[in-house]
Write a protein that holds these residues in place. Structure first.
Motif, mmCIF file in Angstrom:
data_model
loop_
_atom_site.group_PDB
_atom_site.id
_atom_site.type_symbol
_atom_site.label_atom_id
_atom_site.label_comp_id
_atom_site.label_asym_id
_atom_site.label_seq_id
_atom_site.Cartn_x
_atom_site.Cartn_y
_atom_site.Cartn_z
ATOM 1 N N UNK A 175 2.997 -3.367 -3.471
ATOM 2 C CA UNK A 175 2.952 -4.804 -3.173
ATOM 3 C C UNK A 175 3.063 -5.051 -1.669
ATOM 4 N N UNK A 176 3.811 -4.199 -0.964
ATOM 5 C CA UNK A 176 3.908 -4.329 0.492
ATOM 6 C C UNK A 176 2.592 -3.956 1.158
ATOM 7 N N UNK A 177 1.891 -2.973 0.612
ATOM 8 C CA UNK A 177 0.602 -2.555 1.174
ATOM 9 C C UNK A 177 -0.458 -3.642 1.045
ATOM 10 N N UNK A 178 -0.285 -4.569 0.103
ATOM 11 C CA UNK A 178 -1.246 -5.654 -0.088
ATOM 12 C C UNK A 178 -1.075 -6.754 0.963
ATOM 13 N N UNK A 179 0.045 -6.769 1.667
ATOM 14 C CA UNK A 179 0.295 -7.775 2.699
ATOM 15 C C UNK A 179 -0.548 -7.487 3.937
ATOM 16 N N UNK A 180 -0.820 -8.516 4.760
ATOM 17 C CA UNK A 180 -1.591 -8.270 5.987
ATOM 18 C C UNK A 180 -0.793 -7.405 6.966
ATOM 19 N N UNK A 181 -1.512 -6.652 7.809
ATOM 20 C CA UNK A 181 -0.871 -5.781 8.791
ATOM 21 C C UNK A 181 -0.106 -6.606 9.815
ATOM 22 N N UNK A 182 1.102 -6.149 10.159
ATOM 23 C CA UNK A 182 1.919 -6.809 11.168
ATOM 24 C C UNK A 182 1.632 -6.190 12.531
ATOM 25 N N UNK A 183 1.384 -4.881 12.550
ATOM 26 C CA UNK A 183 1.070 -4.159 13.783
ATOM 27 C C UNK A 183 -0.359 -3.635 13.721
ATOM 28 N N UNK A 184 -0.981 -3.597 14.885
ATOM 29 C CA UNK A 184 -2.301 -2.967 14.939
ATOM 30 C C UNK A 184 -2.110 -1.455 14.794
ATOM 31 N N UNK A 185 -3.177 -0.768 14.470
ATOM 32 C CA UNK A 185 -3.099 0.686 14.297
ATOM 33 C C UNK A 185 -2.667 1.344 15.601
ATOM 34 N N UNK A 188 15.160 2.415 -8.560
ATOM 35 C CA UNK A 188 14.416 3.621 -8.225
ATOM 36 C C UNK A 188 13.074 3.725 -8.920
ATOM 37 N N UNK A 189 13.021 3.321 -10.185
ATOM 38 C CA UNK A 189 11.775 3.430 -10.942
ATOM 39 C C UNK A 189 10.733 2.403 -10.487
ATOM 40 N N UNK A 190 11.150 1.366 -9.737
ATOM 41 C CA UNK A 190 10.235 0.313 -9.293
ATOM 42 C C UNK A 190 9.795 0.463 -7.838
ATOM 43 N N UNK A 191 10.213 1.536 -7.179
ATOM 44 C CA UNK A 191 9.903 1.699 -5.756
ATOM 45 C C UNK A 191 8.399 1.797 -5.521
ATOM 46 N N UNK A 192 7.682 2.569 -6.332
ATOM 47 C CA UNK A 192 6.234 2.729 -6.136
ATOM 48 C C UNK A 192 5.525 1.381 -6.248
ATOM 49 N N UNK A 193 5.901 0.576 -7.218
ATOM 50 C CA UNK A 193 5.288 -0.748 -7.389
ATOM 51 C C UNK A 193 5.609 -1.643 -6.200
ATOM 52 N N UNK A 194 6.839 -1.576 -5.727
ATOM 53 C CA UNK A 194 7.252 -2.382 -4.574
ATOM 54 C C UNK A 194 6.463 -1.996 -3.319
ATOM 55 N N UNK A 195 6.283 -0.701 -3.090
ATOM 56 C CA UNK A 195 5.520 -0.245 -1.919
ATOM 57 C C UNK A 195 4.067 -0.684 -2.031
#
Length: 143
Positions: free
Chosen positions: A15-25, A6-13
């Motif tokens: 790291x996911x935001x740094x990945x390239x977009x899978x879907x267009x807007x 639970x305490x690492x969720x913000x860091x995990x999210x």
């Protein structure tokens, strides 16, 4: 999928935001719109369907959700209104015992003085009436 504390969720999210977009807007907006128009409210089955729970095992009346005291009328300790407690008790009925409630069951479960109070309470709740007059019962109305 790896588990995240639970305490690492913000860091995990992050790291996911740094990945390239899978879907267009545009596709993402279409997906959101589709999910919003096709979503339904989740109404769980009552606990009595999964566990051996009898109506006689359930204490009757209105319980103050703040003080956890059974009271008649408004709560004398915190001032929670009777109407709020009665609506919460009706929700408890559906979570605990059965997917429908009749006027008589409502009077018995909430320790109401008469059937007119029960009828008014169920009509002002998010309940849907089924059948007419004598055989009427109420179910939770899905949004």
């Amino acid at each position: 999928m790896k588990a995240v504390m639970g305490c690492d969720i913000a860091t995990h999210i992050d790291s996911l935001n740094a990945l390239p977009d899978v879907l267009s807007i545009t596709k993402f907006q279409q997906l959101i719109k589709y999910l919003m128009t096709h979503s339904t409210e989740f109404i769980p089955k009552p606990l009595s369907h999964s566990y051996p729970l009898e109506l006689t095992d359930i204490k009757r009346g209105t319980l103050c959700s703040q003080c956890f005291q059974f009271v008649e009328g408004n709560c004398p300790i915190c001032g929670t209104l009777k109407k709020i407690m009665q609506h919460q008790a009706l929700e408890d009925w559906f979570y605990l015992y059965k997917e429908s409630i009749s006027n008589k069951e409502c009077v018995d479960f909430l320790n109401l003085k008469d059937k007119h109070m029960a009828s008014y309470l169920m009509k002002t709740s998010r309940l849907y009436p089924v059948n007419n007059t004598r055989s009427r019962y109420y179910v939770i109305q899905k949004r």
